[in-house]
Design an enzyme around this catalytic site. Structure first.
Site, PDB file in Angstrom:
ATOM      1  N   SER A  20       0.686  -1.446   0.057  1.00 39.80           N
ATOM      2  CA  SER A  20      -0.220   0.155  -0.059  1.00 39.80           C
ATOM      3  C   SER A  20       0.763   1.253  -0.004  1.00 39.80           C
ATOM      4  CB  SER A  20      -0.890   0.084   1.377  1.00 39.80           C
ATOM      5  OG  SER A  20      -1.782  -0.913   1.306  1.00 39.80           O
ATOM      6  N   ARG A  24       1.616   4.207  -3.014  1.00 39.32           N
ATOM      7  CA  ARG A  24       1.236   5.789  -2.893  1.00 39.32           C
ATOM      8  C   ARG A  24       2.691   6.586  -3.001  1.00 39.32           C
ATOM      9  NH1 ARG A  24      -2.396   2.745  -0.399  1.00 39.32           N
ATOM     10  NH2 ARG A  24      -4.436   3.617   0.301  1.00 39.32           N
ATOM     11  N   GLY A  91      -6.045  -3.466  -7.510  1.00 35.67           N
ATOM     12  CA  GLY A  91      -7.248  -2.613  -6.906  1.00 35.67           C
ATOM     13  C   GLY A  91      -6.659  -1.159  -6.537  1.00 35.67           C
ATOM     14  N   ARG A 119     -14.364  -6.518 -10.404  1.00 34.28           N
ATOM     15  CA  ARG A 119     -14.170  -6.024  -8.948  1.00 34.28           C
ATOM     16  C   ARG A 119     -15.016  -4.790  -9.206  1.00 34.28           C
ATOM     17  NH1 ARG A 119      -8.676  -6.372  -6.172  1.00 34.28           N
ATOM     18  NH2 ARG A 119      -9.871  -5.632  -4.583  1.00 34.28           N
ATOM     19  N   SER A 164     -13.096   1.703   3.424  1.00 38.01           N
ATOM     20  CA  SER A 164     -12.369   1.068   2.451  1.00 38.01           C
ATOM     21  C   SER A 164     -11.382   2.116   2.273  1.00 38.01           C
ATOM     22  CB  SER A 164     -12.977   1.014   0.821  1.00 38.01           C
ATOM     23  OG  SER A 164     -12.106   0.973  -0.107  1.00 38.01           O
ATOM     24  N   GLN A 166      -9.226   2.278  -0.368  1.00 33.31           N
ATOM     25  CA  GLN A 166      -9.249   2.641  -1.527  1.00 33.31           C
ATOM     26  C   GLN A 166     -10.039   3.671  -1.996  1.00 33.31           C
ATOM     27  OE1 GLN A 166      -9.016  -1.143  -3.684  1.00 33.31           O
ATOM     28  NE2 GLN A 166      -7.111  -1.701  -2.873  1.00 33.31           N
ATOM     29  N   ASP A 312      -6.677  -8.181   4.716  1.00 27.89           N
ATOM     30  CA  ASP A 312      -6.026  -8.877   3.952  1.00 27.89           C
ATOM     31  C   ASP A 312      -5.680  -9.892   4.708  1.00 27.89           C
ATOM     32  OD1 ASP A 312      -6.725  -7.165   1.798  1.00 27.89           O
ATOM     33  OD2 ASP A 312      -4.690  -5.760   2.057  1.00 27.89           O
ATOM     34  N   LYS A 339     -12.752  -9.254  -3.315  1.00 29.93           N
ATOM     35  CA  LYS A 339     -11.022  -8.902  -3.290  1.00 29.93           C
ATOM     36  C   LYS A 339     -10.684  -9.741  -4.640  1.00 29.93           C
ATOM     37  CE  LYS A 339     -10.646  -6.632   0.576  1.00 29.93           C
ATOM     38  NZ  LYS A 339     -10.155  -4.980   0.386  1.00 29.93           N
ATOM     39  N   ARG A 343     -12.868 -14.548  -1.188  1.00 33.96           N
ATOM     40  CA  ARG A 343     -12.087 -15.024  -0.302  1.00 33.96           C
ATOM     41  C   ARG A 343     -12.967 -16.014   0.902  1.00 33.96           C
ATOM     42  NH1 ARG A 343      -7.515 -10.342   0.201  1.00 33.96           N
ATOM     43  NH2 ARG A 343      -6.316 -11.044  -1.938  1.00 33.96           N
TER      44      ARG A 343
HETATM   45  C1  S3P Z   1      -5.773  -1.195   0.021  1.00 33.92           C
HETATM   46  C2  S3P Z   1      -7.017  -1.264   0.696  1.00 33.92           C
HETATM   47  C3  S3P Z   1      -7.659  -2.428   1.175  1.00 33.92           C
HETATM   48  C4  S3P Z   1      -6.748  -3.721   0.946  1.00 33.92           C
HETATM   49  C5  S3P Z   1      -6.018  -3.588  -0.418  1.00 33.92           C
HETATM   50  C6  S3P Z   1      -4.891  -2.583  -0.348  1.00 33.92           C
HETATM   51  C7  S3P Z   1      -5.083  -0.221   0.072  1.00 33.92           C
HETATM   52  O1  S3P Z   1      -8.674  -2.517  -0.051  1.00 33.92           O
HETATM   53  O2  S3P Z   1      -7.470  -4.740   1.065  1.00 33.92           O
HETATM   54  O3  S3P Z   1      -5.179  -4.827  -0.454  1.00 33.92           O
HETATM   55  O4  S3P Z   1      -3.744   0.117  -0.534  1.00 33.92           O
HETATM   56  O5  S3P Z   1      -5.532   0.883  -0.029  1.00 33.92           O
HETATM   57  P1  S3P Z   1     -10.187  -1.718   0.548  1.00 33.92           P
HETATM   58  O6  S3P Z   1      -9.776  -0.262   0.382  1.00 33.92           O
HETATM   59  O7  S3P Z   1     -11.060  -2.373  -0.954  1.00 33.92           O
HETATM   60  O8  S3P Z   1     -10.613  -2.324   1.778  1.00 33.92           O
END
Ligand code: S3P
Length: 425
Positions: A20, A24, A91, A119, A164, A166, A312, A339, A343
């Site tokens: 993550s 970023r 994602g 997704r 979330s 994301q 995760d 995911k 899962r």
């Molecule tokens: C992530 C947020 C999570 C996580 C993904 C990485 C991120 O997803 O499951 O592996 O880097 O912001 P969600 O925001 O969909 O929960």
């Protein structure tokens, strides 16, 4: 790939960089002015997809063994790509970059692999559209490929239905370009790496309870980022050390940000023997070395606000639960269904194939621990976290386990099998 029982795991590992945070660093470095240098960057397939997208948007990024160097062009320095952007399996790339692309003065098409094209993207299309973005799902199914037409954006407040990072990050990134402050409230706090790192680059992001607010049009400046080890990758060795007899594993320099450390809190409540050493903070992210020793685990209930902090890690937590005494109940985790694979279904089907007593529920699973596991053929469904979870289960199962699609670990942990092998005695 085949795995058999081991009698002990011993040694020390340097866990690769956090996925993550690596994503970023590339994104925020690209839209900052000047050079950003990132050490311990995770060179897994997902983060390389992010690099590929930003290179197509005109950003020079140099990759070497030691670090990556990004020649940032500032908030308004991206260029229209000459081809479709491909987020691969990621994602995080798809959702976060959409927040940036929504505000550019050019149009792009963004797609990804077969999994990404299934997704849900409505969760970002809806809030970004409320800000004035123009995003079309080209197949009309609210999934990628997405056609994003750059637009002028308005600041807003958004109440997210899901916790979330994301979704939150996509909105905050769009908020960088908006005409007024933008805020997001989530049901529970999700990982806050965007908030921490955006502030480090010079943005103004504040957080009160579960609401994050960003001020528009900051001057972002290139930075030196040191990426901590990924707790989501460490999780496999945390579980392995706890459930394998006669084991002692030292995991070096792991990120333990409280919005990510649910696996450690859960493992401790289950009876895990965990020692923290050399606590440190780098770029606002806390780290520690983590010493894991074999433990007798017992089942617990995992639900509510802790879920986003270990989302995760639920596949490997369900493996731990199969080796614990008593019942483990996991609730409030319906997000697992969307995911890289479903899962809940994939863990239930495969753990059952090994002889575990596990039942899927609409928002989680119930595991009755203590049933001995036997080797089986496991279909990872090309989901990296499923493949790694079953590699650990297999080390404590009688007989041979074969994992189909095992190479998918390249998404987040290319050297996983070598690291695992280095601990076997
Ligand atoms: C992530 C947020 C999570 C996580 C993904 C990485 C991120 O997803 O499951 O592996 O880097 O912001 P969600 O925001 O969909 O929960």
């Amino acid at each position: 790939m085949q795995f058999t029982k081991v009698h002990s795991l011993k040694g020390e590992l340097k866990i690769p960089g956090d996925k993550s945070i690596s994503h970023r660093a590339v994104m925020f470095g690209s839209i900052s002015q000047g050079i950003t240098e990132v050490t311990n960057f995770l060179q897994g397939a997902d983060c390389l997809s992010t690099i590929d997208c930003f290179r197509k948007l005109g950003i020079e990024i140099d990759i070497s063994d030691q670090k990556i160097i990004i020649q940032g062009k500032g908030l308004h320095g991206l260029k229209a790509p000459s081809t479709t952007l491909d987020a691969g399996n990621s994602g995080t790339t798809t959702r976060l970059i959409s927040g940036i692309l929504a505000a550019q003065d050019f149009d792009v098409t963004l797609t990804g692999d077969a999994s990404i094209q299934k997704r849900p993207m409505k969760r970002i299309i809806e809030p970004l559209s409320l800000m004035g973005a123009s995003i079309e799902s080209l197949k009309g199914n609210d999934c990628a490929p997405l056609r994003i037409t750059g637009s002028k954006l308005n600041g807003m407040h958004y109440q997210s239905k899901v916790a979330s990072a994301q979704v939150k990050s996509a909105i905050l990134l769009a908020g960088l370009y908006a005409n007024a402050p933008t805020s997001v409230t989530e049901p529970y706090i999700s990982r806050n790496h965007s908030e921490i790192m955006l502030n480090f680059f010079g943005a103004e992001v504040s957080t009160i309870d579960t609401t994050a607010t960003i001020q528009p049009l900051p001057a972002l400046t290139g930075q030196k980022i040191v990426v901590p080890g990924d707790i989501s990758s460490a999780a496999y060795f945390i579980a392995a050390g706890l459930i394998t007899p006669n084991s002692e594993i030292l995991l070096k320099n792991v990120g333990i940000n409280p919005t990510r450390n649910g696996i450690l809190r859960v493992a401790e409540v289950m009876g895990g023997n965990i020692t923290y050493l050399n606590a440190n903070t780098e770029n606002g992210e806390s780290t520690a070395d983590i010493l894991i020793r074999s433990s007798d685990l017992h089942g617990i209930t995992i639900e509510g606000s802790i879920i986003p902090t270990l989302i995760d890690e639920i596949p490997i937590i369900s493996v731990m639960a199969a080796f614990a005494s008593g019942t483990t109940t996991i609730k409030d985790a319906a997000e697992l269904k969307v995911k890289e694979s479903n899962r809940i279904d994939v863990m239930v089907e495969n753990l059952r194939a090994m002889g575990a007593n596990i039942t899927g529920t609409p928002d989680g699973m119930i595991i009755q621990g203590g049933f001995p596991l036997l080797g089986a053929v496991i279909d990872s469904e090309l989901d990296h976290r499923i493949a790694m979870s079953f590699a650990i289960a297999a080390l404590n199962a009688t007989g041979i386990t074969q994992i189909l699609g095992a190479e998918c670990v390249r998404i987040s942990y290319p050297n996983f099998y070598n690291d695992l092998h280095s601990l076997t005695c």
